[in-house]
Write a protein that holds these residues in place. Structure first.
Motif, PDB file in Angstrom:
ATOM      1  N   ASP A  37      32.938  56.243  49.847  1.00 38.13           N
ATOM      2  CA  ASP A  37      32.999  55.360  50.743  1.00 38.13           C
ATOM      3  C   ASP A  37      33.740  53.975  50.541  1.00 38.13           C
ATOM      4  O   ASP A  37      33.431  53.167  49.789  1.00 38.13           O
ATOM      5  CB  ASP A  37      31.532  54.793  50.966  1.00 38.13           C
ATOM      6  N   LEU A  38      34.961  54.135  51.300  1.00 32.52           N
ATOM      7  CA  LEU A  38      36.053  53.136  50.882  1.00 32.52           C
ATOM      8  C   LEU A  38      35.206  51.562  51.350  1.00 32.52           C
ATOM      9  O   LEU A  38      35.578  50.617  50.384  1.00 32.52           O
ATOM     10  CB  LEU A  38      37.146  53.150  51.710  1.00 32.52           C
ATOM     11  N   ARG A  39      34.629  51.472  52.354  1.00 32.69           N
ATOM     12  CA  ARG A  39      34.089  50.218  52.542  1.00 32.69           C
ATOM     13  C   ARG A  39      33.160  49.539  51.478  1.00 32.69           C
ATOM     14  O   ARG A  39      33.352  48.372  51.011  1.00 32.69           O
ATOM     15  CB  ARG A  39      33.361  50.148  53.748  1.00 32.69           C
ATOM     16  N   ARG A  40      32.384  50.380  50.880  1.00 29.07           N
ATOM     17  CA  ARG A  40      31.502  49.816  49.657  1.00 29.07           C
ATOM     18  C   ARG A  40      32.554  49.611  48.412  1.00 29.07           C
ATOM     19  O   ARG A  40      31.955  48.805  47.483  1.00 29.07           O
ATOM     20  CB  ARG A  40      30.596  51.020  49.475  1.00 29.07           C
ATOM     21  N   GLN A  41      33.509  50.078  48.554  1.00 24.79           N
ATOM     22  CA  GLN A  41      34.412  49.934  47.214  1.00 24.79           C
ATOM     23  C   GLN A  41      35.476  48.637  47.476  1.00 24.79           C
ATOM     24  O   GLN A  41      36.050  48.248  46.357  1.00 24.79           O
ATOM     25  CB  GLN A  41      35.346  51.263  47.289  1.00 24.79           C
ATOM     26  N   LEU A  42      35.318  48.113  48.582  1.00 25.90           N
ATOM     27  CA  LEU A  42      36.249  47.100  48.734  1.00 25.90           C
ATOM     28  C   LEU A  42      36.060  45.796  47.896  1.00 25.90           C
ATOM     29  O   LEU A  42      37.228  45.545  47.284  1.00 25.90           O
ATOM     30  CB  LEU A  42      36.108  46.491  50.328  1.00 25.90           C
ATOM     31  N   PRO A  43      34.980  45.309  47.445  1.00 24.38           N
ATOM     32  CA  PRO A  43      34.914  44.168  46.637  1.00 24.38           C
ATOM     33  C   PRO A  43      35.678  44.538  45.216  1.00 24.38           C
ATOM     34  O   PRO A  43      36.365  43.821  44.440  1.00 24.38           O
ATOM     35  CB  PRO A  43      33.295  44.061  46.228  1.00 24.38           C
ATOM     36  N   ALA A  44      35.582  45.774  44.663  1.00 19.78           N
ATOM     37  CA  ALA A  44      35.984  46.360  43.414  1.00 19.78           C
ATOM     38  C   ALA A  44      37.656  46.459  43.516  1.00 19.78           C
ATOM     39  O   ALA A  44      38.415  45.904  42.678  1.00 19.78           O
ATOM     40  CB  ALA A  44      35.243  47.380  43.116  1.00 19.78           C
ATOM     41  N   ALA A  45      37.781  46.977  44.792  1.00 17.76           N
ATOM     42  CA  ALA A  45      39.294  46.935  45.066  1.00 17.76           C
ATOM     43  C   ALA A  45      40.064  45.620  45.166  1.00 17.76           C
ATOM     44  O   ALA A  45      41.134  45.393  44.708  1.00 17.76           O
ATOM     45  CB  ALA A  45      39.661  47.518  46.320  1.00 17.76           C
ATOM     46  N   LEU A  46      39.296  44.437  45.687  1.00 25.23           N
ATOM     47  CA  LEU A  46      39.723  42.874  45.358  1.00 25.23           C
ATOM     48  C   LEU A  46      40.025  42.760  44.093  1.00 25.23           C
ATOM     49  O   LEU A  46      41.002  42.045  43.670  1.00 25.23           O
ATOM     50  CB  LEU A  46      39.105  42.223  46.326  1.00 25.23           C
ATOM     51  N   LEU A  47      39.108  42.995  42.927  1.00 24.36           N
ATOM     52  CA  LEU A  47      39.212  42.643  41.759  1.00 24.36           C
ATOM     53  C   LEU A  47      40.334  43.514  41.122  1.00 24.36           C
ATOM     54  O   LEU A  47      41.137  42.963  40.059  1.00 24.36           O
ATOM     55  CB  LEU A  47      37.898  42.735  41.089  1.00 24.36           C
ATOM     56  N   ALA A  48      40.534  44.615  41.559  1.00 21.96           N
ATOM     57  CA  ALA A  48      41.611  45.577  40.878  1.00 21.96           C
ATOM     58  C   ALA A  48      43.008  44.865  41.275  1.00 21.96           C
ATOM     59  O   ALA A  48      43.917  44.638  40.512  1.00 21.96           O
ATOM     60  CB  ALA A  48      41.525  46.952  41.423  1.00 21.96           C
ATOM     61  N   PHE A  49      43.160  44.503  42.539  1.00 21.90           N
ATOM     62  CA  PHE A  49      44.230  43.827  43.149  1.00 21.90           C
ATOM     63  C   PHE A  49      44.684  42.708  42.505  1.00 21.90           C
ATOM     64  O   PHE A  49      45.784  42.484  42.023  1.00 21.90           O
ATOM     65  CB  PHE A  49      44.008  43.460  44.774  1.00 21.90           C
ATOM     66  N   GLY A  50      43.669  41.665  42.339  1.00 21.83           N
ATOM     67  CA  GLY A  50      43.631  40.680  41.159  1.00 21.83           C
ATOM     68  C   GLY A  50      44.190  40.847  39.954  1.00 21.83           C
ATOM     69  O   GLY A  50      45.150  40.191  39.610  1.00 21.83           O
ATOM     70  N   GLY A  51      43.747  41.922  39.353  1.00 22.84           N
ATOM     71  CA  GLY A  51      44.231  42.364  38.042  1.00 22.84           C
ATOM     72  C   GLY A  51      45.668  42.654  38.279  1.00 22.84           C
ATOM     73  O   GLY A  51      46.441  42.505  37.232  1.00 22.84           O
ATOM     74  N   GLY A  52      46.080  43.406  39.024  1.00 22.00           N
ATOM     75  CA  GLY A  52      47.441  43.968  39.246  1.00 22.00           C
ATOM     76  C   GLY A  52      48.450  42.605  39.514  1.00 22.00           C
ATOM     77  O   GLY A  52      49.501  42.790  38.985  1.00 22.00           O
ATOM     78  N   VAL A  53      48.043  41.891  40.138  1.00 15.88           N
ATOM     79  CA  VAL A  53      48.663  40.397  40.255  1.00 15.88           C
ATOM     80  C   VAL A  53      49.102  39.876  39.074  1.00 15.88           C
ATOM     81  O   VAL A  53      50.090  39.557  38.746  1.00 15.88           O
ATOM     82  CB  VAL A  53      48.038  39.679  41.500  1.00 15.88           C
ATOM     83  N   ALA A  54      47.810  39.698  38.142  1.00 13.23           N
ATOM     84  CA  ALA A  54      47.864  39.004  36.925  1.00 13.23           C
ATOM     85  C   ALA A  54      48.799  39.687  36.080  1.00 13.23           C
ATOM     86  O   ALA A  54      49.851  39.056  35.494  1.00 13.23           O
ATOM     87  CB  ALA A  54      46.548  38.832  36.546  1.00 13.23           C
ATOM     88  N   GLY A  55      48.911  41.068  36.048  1.00 15.12           N
ATOM     89  CA  GLY A  55      49.635  41.848  35.091  1.00 15.12           C
ATOM     90  C   GLY A  55      50.955  41.764  35.354  1.00 15.12           C
ATOM     91  O   GLY A  55      51.759  41.628  34.469  1.00 15.12           O
TER      92      GLY A  55
END
Length: 253
Positions: free
Chosen positions: A73-91
């Motif tokens: 369920d992609l919608r339920r994963q959106l909060p985790a995806a935002l954290l992954a996005f932030g990690g990718g930006v920082a890296g």
């Protein structure tokens, strides 16, 4: 301005297609595309940034395929995806300031350990196992950590997401594969945003490879959903070992 022969373009298209298949099943597609891009004459930073362009499309295709089949369920994963996005930006930001030699030194041994886990761990299959941490803790710790690595370097990030889902979240292999794709997409996209801001990607080549990667990802996702752990487990082992050997060769060869 970077120039590349037609022969290398064709070879890179083939590499992107094969990487899409591997990445949608077990992660590690960067093992194929980054060395191929560097062989074509691009710098390491250009190779990593172009890999982000085509990997975003491949991960999007795989995530959509798994979601359409009801495995995530992609919608339920959106909060985790935002954290992954932030990690990718920082890296991606820190790769411009921190040397990556130490990461190249330790990463092969981590990947060999991952291969050993999936090769010898009993009871791994498509059925969920024991959950060791809550989804909230997993999303707040493991997800941004792997996302940071994805933005900083990249190859094998999908395998790290998979390892976390299986060993800590208790997911079966097919479920772990499906859930890792949106996170992989998010951290790839986070890294791409920073690389795009610095003008690193060669967009034309990246988009051509993206078409091939998307096609490969769709094929790989169908294959994973059809046979499940029987193909996911050996490919995880093979890609982890292959990436480790590739990095060891670069470090010491």
């Amino acid at each position: 301005m970077f120039e590349i022969s037609l022969t290398f373009v064709i070879l890179l298209i083939g590499a992107a297609f094969f990487a899409g298949i591997i990445d949608s099943i077990a992660g590690g597609g960067g093992l194929i595309t980054i060395p191929a891009l560097m062989l074509a004459g691009l710098s390491p930073l250009e190779a990593i940034s172009i890999n982000k362009v085509q990997a975003v499309f491949g991960a999007s295709s795989a995530a959509y395929s798994y979601a359409k089949a009801g495995h995530v369920d992609l919608r339920r994963q959106l909060p985790a995806a935002l954290l992954a996005f932030g990690g990718g930006v920082a890296g991606a930001i820190l790769i411009s300031y921190l040397p990556s030699e130490w990461l190249r030194g330790v990463l092969p041994w981590i990947l060999i350990a991952i291969a050993g886990y999936f090769a010898f761990k009993r009871g791994l299959g498509d059925v969920d196992g024991q959950r060791r941490i809550s989804p909230a803790v997993f999303s707040a710790t493991i997800v941004p950590l792997v996302g940071f690595y994805d933005g900083f370097f990249g190859p094998g990030a999908g395998s790290f997401y998979m390892l976390g889902f299986v060993s800590l979240a208790g997911y079966g292999l097919l479920k772990a594969t499906a859930h890792s794709k949106l996170l992989n997409l998010a951290s790839n996209f986070g890294g791409l945003v920073i690389f795009a801001a610095t003008g690193a990607p060669v967009w034309g080549l990246g988009l051509v490879m993206a078409v091939a990667q998307t096609a490969g990802a769709m094929l790989g996702a169908r294959l994973a959903m059809r046979v499940g752990a029987r193909v996911i487990r050996p490919l995880l082992v093979l890609t982890s070992v292959a990436l480790a050997l590739r990095l060891l060769w670069q470090n010491y060869g």
